[in-house]
Design an enzyme around this catalytic site. Structure first.
Site, short mmCIF file in Angstrom:
data_model
loop_
_atom_site.label_atom_id
_atom_site.label_comp_id
_atom_site.label_asym_id
_atom_site.label_seq_id
_atom_site.Cartn_x
_atom_site.Cartn_y
_atom_site.Cartn_z
N LYS A 224 55.92 33.37 20.94
CA LYS A 224 55.26 32.43 21.85
C LYS A 224 55.51 32.74 23.31
CE LYS A 224 54.67 28.62 18.60
NZ LYS A 224 55.00 27.19 18.25
N ARG A 258 60.17 29.16 11.44
CA ARG A 258 58.77 29.56 11.17
C ARG A 258 58.44 30.78 12.02
NH1 ARG A 258 53.80 29.01 13.32
NH2 ARG A 258 52.03 28.84 11.86
C1 LIG Z 1 50.88 26.02 13.07
N1 LIG Z 1 52.00 26.14 14.02
C2 LIG Z 1 52.05 26.92 15.13
N2 LIG Z 1 53.23 26.75 15.75
C3 LIG Z 1 53.94 25.85 15.02
C4 LIG Z 1 55.22 25.27 15.16
O1 LIG Z 1 56.02 25.58 16.18
N3 LIG Z 1 55.61 24.37 14.21
C5 LIG Z 1 54.82 24.05 13.19
N4 LIG Z 1 55.29 23.12 12.30
N5 LIG Z 1 53.59 24.58 12.99
C6 LIG Z 1 53.17 25.46 13.91
#
Ligand SMILES: Cn1cnc2c(O)nc(N)nc21
Length: 279
Positions: A224, A258
């Site tokens: 990001k 994630r």
């Molecule tokens: C779909 N998506 C993109 N970034 C995300 C994040 O930081 N958290 C979650 N739960 N979904 C995300």
């Protein structure tokens, strides 16, 4: 511990969620996995490398993204979920805000709802509650200020940490009042979703406060802008930032990381698990 349908995950340490965007425009891998076979190969790779979850999304939520029509989103995700569910013993999460997508994705194998809008679209809370009650499918609710289209225009907080905490207190109560069991809720501060650089690093610095709810907390910072802008690295060269930020979140209590680069972050988890196991 959390149940995902008939599967249980014990969060004795952080677990890795692999990102599988089946969209043409996602910010870091847009279009790579639109083909079902490519998506299957990517899922196989992530499961082999140790991902506990595979997060499948058919609508990009990057800053500036416009919404996708429900039929288009279904056409993108359903074949992929069906194929992955048939082949792998992984927990599939559906990254969506649309009630119809939640219903159809869980009908073909998804066992976690991942909603960046925290079940606030019309009908989403009702459907997610029904899935929690009838299929024991939990939901991850994420904080976002604004919408993907506008959220980065001018994010504003008096105190981002306090405001995100307050958001969760209210939203968790709403879900429980609707019929969720408390332990069917995962929370996520939403890095990059209506946050400027300082906001994101305040959320990371104070990440431990999000564990006060005694619920699994998801951290998603992979590739990001909070990494790219600080390190001045483009999206293909953010792995050091991904490793650093998710290590910090894990040490501050994150239960789910994630990420795009599963192998690297599974290595982080193995080292953290080792530290937690020695005296
Ligand atoms: C779909 N998506 C993109 N970034 C995300 C994040 O930081 N958290 C979650 N739960 N979904 C995300």
């Amino acid at each position: 511990m959390m149940e995902f349908g008939n599967k249980t995950v014990v969060f004795d340490g952080p677990k890795v969620m692999g990102i599988l965007n089946v969209t043409p425009d996602s910010f870091s891998d847009g279009g790579k996995y639109k083909d079902v076979n490519k998506a299957i190969d990517q899922a196989a790779e992530m499961v082999k490398k140790g991902a506990t979850f595979v997060d499948i999304g058919g609508e990009s939520t990057r800053p500036g993204a416009t919404e996708v029509l429900v039929d288009e989103e279904l056409n993108r995700v359903i074949p992929v979920i069906e194929a992955i569910h048939a082949r792998f013993d992984t927990i599939i999460s559906i990254d969506t805000s649309k009630p119809q997508v939640m219903l159809e994705a869980t009908a073909v194998g998804a066992r976690l709802i991942n909603d960046v809008r925290a079940l606030r679209l019309d009908g989403a809370l009702d459907v997610a509650t029904k899935l929690a009650k009838e299929k024991n499918i939990p939901s991850c609710i994420m904080h976002m200020q604004g919408s993907p289209l506008t959220m980065q225009n001018n994010p504003k907080y008096d105190s981002v940490v306090d405001e995100v905490l307050a958001f969760f207190r209210e939203r968790i109560d709403t879900l429980v009042d609707a019929g969720f069991k408390y332990k069917q809720i995962m929370i996520d501060p939403g890095f990059g979703f209506g946050k400027n650089l300082e906001d994101n690093y305040q959320l990371l610095k104070h990440f431990l406060q999000f564990t006060e709810f005694d619920l699994p907390v998801l951290a998603g910072m992979s590739r990001k802008r909070m990494i790219g802008n600080l390190l001045n690295k483009d999206v293909e060269n953010r792995l050091t930032g991904d490793i650093s930020t998710h290590t910090i979140a894990a040490l501050y209590g994150a239960s789910v990381l994630r990420v795009h680069d599963v192998e690297a972050i599974v290595d982080v988890v193995k080292i953290i698990d080792k530290i937690n196991s020695v005296s």
